[in-house]
Design a protein around this motif. Structure first.
Motif, PDB file in Angstrom:
ATOM      1  N   PHE A   1       0.841  -1.208   0.000  1.00  0.00           N
ATOM      2  CA  PHE A   1       0.000   0.000   0.000  1.00  0.00           C
ATOM      3  C   PHE A   1       0.867   1.246   0.000  1.00  0.00           C
ATOM      4  O   PHE A   1       1.857   1.333   0.721  1.00  0.00           O
ATOM      5  CB  PHE A   1      -0.937   0.012   1.208  1.00  0.00           C
ATOM      6  N   ASP A   2       0.491   2.189  -0.839  1.00  0.00           N
ATOM      7  CA  ASP A   2       1.209   3.457  -0.932  1.00  0.00           C
ATOM      8  C   ASP A   2       0.308   4.555  -0.359  1.00  0.00           C
ATOM      9  O   ASP A   2      -0.734   4.886  -0.938  1.00  0.00           O
ATOM     10  CB  ASP A   2       1.550   3.748  -2.391  1.00  0.00           C
ATOM     11  N   GLU A   3       0.694   5.090   0.777  1.00  0.00           N
ATOM     12  CA  GLU A   3      -0.131   6.072   1.488  1.00  0.00           C
ATOM     13  C   GLU A   3      -0.414   7.307   0.630  1.00  0.00           C
ATOM     14  O   GLU A   3      -1.513   7.853   0.634  1.00  0.00           O
ATOM     15  CB  GLU A   3       0.578   6.515   2.783  1.00  0.00           C
ATOM     16  N   LYS A   4       0.580   7.747  -0.118  1.00  0.00           N
ATOM     17  CA  LYS A   4       0.472   9.027  -0.831  1.00  0.00           C
ATOM     18  C   LYS A   4      -0.659   9.021  -1.852  1.00  0.00           C
ATOM     19  O   LYS A   4      -1.411   9.987  -1.984  1.00  0.00           O
ATOM     20  CB  LYS A   4       1.790   9.349  -1.527  1.00  0.00           C
ATOM     21  N   THR A   5      -0.784   7.915  -2.601  1.00  0.00           N
ATOM     22  CA  THR A   5      -1.806   7.874  -3.662  1.00  0.00           C
ATOM     23  C   THR A   5      -2.983   6.963  -3.320  1.00  0.00           C
ATOM     24  O   THR A   5      -3.934   6.858  -4.098  1.00  0.00           O
ATOM     25  CB  THR A   5      -1.185   7.407  -4.988  1.00  0.00           C
ATOM     26  N   GLY A   6      -2.912   6.273  -2.188  1.00  0.00           N
ATOM     27  CA  GLY A   6      -4.035   5.456  -1.742  1.00  0.00           C
ATOM     28  C   GLY A   6      -4.274   4.213  -2.570  1.00  0.00           C
ATOM     29  O   GLY A   6      -5.377   3.656  -2.581  1.00  0.00           O
ATOM     30  N   GLN A   7      -3.237   3.768  -3.293  1.00  0.00           N
ATOM     31  CA  GLN A   7      -3.357   2.541  -4.080  1.00  0.00           C
ATOM     32  C   GLN A   7      -2.250   1.556  -3.707  1.00  0.00           C
ATOM     33  O   GLN A   7      -1.262   1.927  -3.068  1.00  0.00           O
ATOM     34  CB  GLN A   7      -3.280   2.856  -5.577  1.00  0.00           C
ATOM     35  N   TYR A   8      -2.464   0.320  -4.133  1.00  0.00           N
ATOM     36  CA  TYR A   8      -1.458  -0.724  -3.959  1.00  0.00           C
ATOM     37  C   TYR A   8      -0.657  -0.887  -5.254  1.00  0.00           C
ATOM     38  O   TYR A   8      -1.213  -0.781  -6.351  1.00  0.00           O
ATOM     39  CB  TYR A   8      -2.120  -2.064  -3.666  1.00  0.00           C
ATOM     40  N   TYR A   9       0.658  -1.179  -5.120  1.00  0.00           N
ATOM     41  CA  TYR A   9       1.425  -1.596  -6.294  1.00  0.00           C
ATOM     42  C   TYR A   9       1.797  -3.071  -6.146  1.00  0.00           C
ATOM     43  O   TYR A   9       1.935  -3.599  -5.043  1.00  0.00           O
ATOM     44  CB  TYR A   9       2.676  -0.727  -6.509  1.00  0.00           C
TER      45      TYR A   9
END
Length: 560
Positions: free
Chosen positions: A151-159
């Motif tokens: 999870f990437d907090e900045k964009t609110g999506q998972y990579y």
């Protein structure tokens, strides 16, 4: 004789562990340059160079932050160019490792990709929204433990990262990303590299539906059906060939876990113009238990023969085989398939070499294999450096699936650091690998097993490998002859023929520490012995021909 690489032998260098020239305990490019005459003496023609690109080293260089720069620990691009020029002078070609399923999370593409959802590089990687409950998009487990989603907090999506979270997967659906990869490949080809070994290349195409994977009895969630040999992988490889490879004389081999023979035919068929060879994993998976290699079980020679025979026959006249016992991800060949004990170490090593190098395909020698290096047993998990082994140790013991002792025993047998201990050049401190503190401990048996000793003895494994490599150049039957298995049900011997016109190449290998007898119609007293690890001619008895423990012979005879 076909393609230029079909009668050649490839030698894999794992740079971190090969030779340290500056005393920092880490192998480097100048260290490789120093040892090129040694490789020339061995007789190999192609060097497969494991990654030397700029990398933060989360997974020992397989997490690349700059494809067109050299890792600081390994040297500079000037060092590389000097090594390349010296290799060229000696007639040695370099095959680079191509790692384009993923990059490092420190690659500038990913840094830009995670800046915002509108970044020009956003779609260079695979981003997905959380499920409604906030959980990851799928339940897939990563190769090195945990989820494949971060999870990437900045964009609110998972990579997506099929390996470490510091190895985000590239999005091969993105045409601009693909063009950038092909340009990078051409840049290296213009620098003179002979081709590429492509890391997990059959994982670049994912199922666009991203379904959940099956939950196994162990609790592991298997997403592999949705990212191995995916729907567009052949399209991508054909495009890669056309855009990056077609204008050059190259050698390409794709590392392909979970590849079937039928799929390999598609990948390697010459008229499809994808790849020259694949590395399949069937034989190195022998004995995998419920938890894969971490619960190793006994394996049978009949199983090994079935696997080799299936691939030998299946790719005949269709594609081309790569032949290997070990590499940087696998345990040492003698420890895995031969006999570690001092009395049989060298002999079983020569037997394994005979068995493999007389098959149809291009042989790969992993550094140290030619002097008979073996697995190592470190005292503590703290002594290990391999991310896969360390993560598996902590995860499986924490879950109570294996005890600490069971896990260490499995690492001793199958862990990747078995292959990664420093190359053993001499009996001097740290095996002559470094004057500093090595990045991973040296195998203590370096005082007995080392290059200096091997070069001083005419009967060493080194000179046996040299002879095998030369024979491939001298006899077309070794390169192009048809394969035929004999005695498929015997658990002690692997005997096969190679057939070309009126010639027969008969290969006999004993995989046991017993004396065995083989009943053969052929009169071997009239045959030419091309190579043997025995000191005497093969013995004929009333019940056939006798093979001593780990004995090996290759005979050339005319077909009557």
């Amino acid at each position: 004789m076909g393609k230029w690489w079909q009668d050649s032998t490839v030698y894999q260098i794992y740079p971190r562990s090969f030779n340290d020239s500056n005393g920092d305990g880490i192998g480097d490019i100048n260290g490789i340059t120093e040892r090129l005459p040694y490789l020339k003496q061995l007789g190999i023609e192609i060097i497969w160079l494991s990654p030397v690109y700029q990398s933060p080293n989360d997974d020992n260089g397989y997490d690349i932050s700059d494809y067109e720069a050299i890792m600081d620990e390994f040297g500079t691009m000037e060092d590389y160019d000097r090594m390349s020029a010296e290799a060229n002078r000696l007639g040695l070609k370099i095959m680079m490792d191509l790692v384009v399923n993923h990059t490092s999370d420190e690659h500038h593409w990913f840094i830009e990709s995670r800046e915002s959802k509108t970044s020009d590089k956003r779609d260079y990687y695979i981003w997905h929204n959380p499920k409604v409950n906030g959980e990851p998009p799928t339940n897939w487990a990563a190769a090195f433990g945990g989820s494949v989603w971060e999870f990437d907090e900045k964009t609110g999506q998972y990579y997506l990262h099929l390996f470490s979270k510091k190895q985000p997967d590239l999005n091969w659906e993105n045409e601009a990303m693909r063009r950038d990869v092909y340009q990078m490949m051409r840049n290296w080809l213009d620098k003179g590299v002979a081709g590429f070994r492509m890391d997990v290349i059959n994982m670049i195409s994912k199922d666009p539906r991203y379904p959940d994977g099956e939950v196994m009895k162990t609790g592991y969630t298997d997403g592999s059906p949705y990212y191995f040999n995916g729907p567009k992988v052949h399209d991508y490889l054909k495009e890669m060939h056309q855009a990056a490879l077609a204008d050059y004389e190259t050698i390409t081999v794709g590392e392909m876990p979970n590849v079937s023979l039928e799929q390999a035919k598609l990948y390697t068929a010459e008229d499809r113009k994808e790849l020259d060879m694949v590395f399949n994993f069937d034989h190195v998976g022998l004995g995998d238990g419920e938890l894969g290699k971490w619960t190793p079980e006994a394996w049978k020679l009949t199983e090994l023969k079935q696997i080799f025979t299936r691939w030998q026959e299946g790719l005949d006249q269709v594609g081309w085989n790569s032949l290997y016992w070990s590499n940087h991800d696998q345990p040492r060949a003698i420890s895995r398939f031969g006999d570690n004990r001092n009395e049989y170490r060298e002999k079983s090593g020569k037997m394994l070499a005979t068995c493999l190098h007389m098959l149809k395909g291009t042989p790969y020698v992993f550094q140290g294999e030619e002097i008979g290096m073996t697995n190592v047993q470190f005292d503590s998990i703290e002594d290990y450096r391999d991310l896969e082994s360390i993560n598996a140790y902590h995860e499986l013991t924490a879950k109570g699936l294996l005890s600490e002792d069971e896990m260490m025993a499995a690492i001793y047998k199958r862990g990747r650091d078995n292959a990664r201990t420093p190359m053993q050049w001499s009996s001097e401190t740290n095996a002559g690998f470094t004057i500093g503190e090595p990045w991973v401990k040296v195998n203590p048996n370096y005082t007995d097993i080392n290059v200096k000793d091997a070069l001083a003895r005419e009967d060493s494994i080194f000179y046996y490998y040299k002879q095998l490599i030369e024979l491939r150049k001298q006899y077309e039957i070794i390169v192009t002859g048809r394969y035929q298995l004999l005695y498929p049900t015997r658990e002690d011997v692997y005997v096969y023929e190679r057939l070309l016109d009126d010639q027969v190449l008969l290969v006999l290998t004993n995989f046991t520490d017993d004396v065995v007898s083989v009943d053969l119609a052929a009169d071997l007293t009239k045959a030419t012995c091309l190579i043997t690890n025995e000191t005497e001619a093969i013995k004929q008895t009333e019940t056939g021909y006798t093979l001593q423990p780990y004995g090996a012979y290759a005979f050339l005879l005319n077909n009557k």
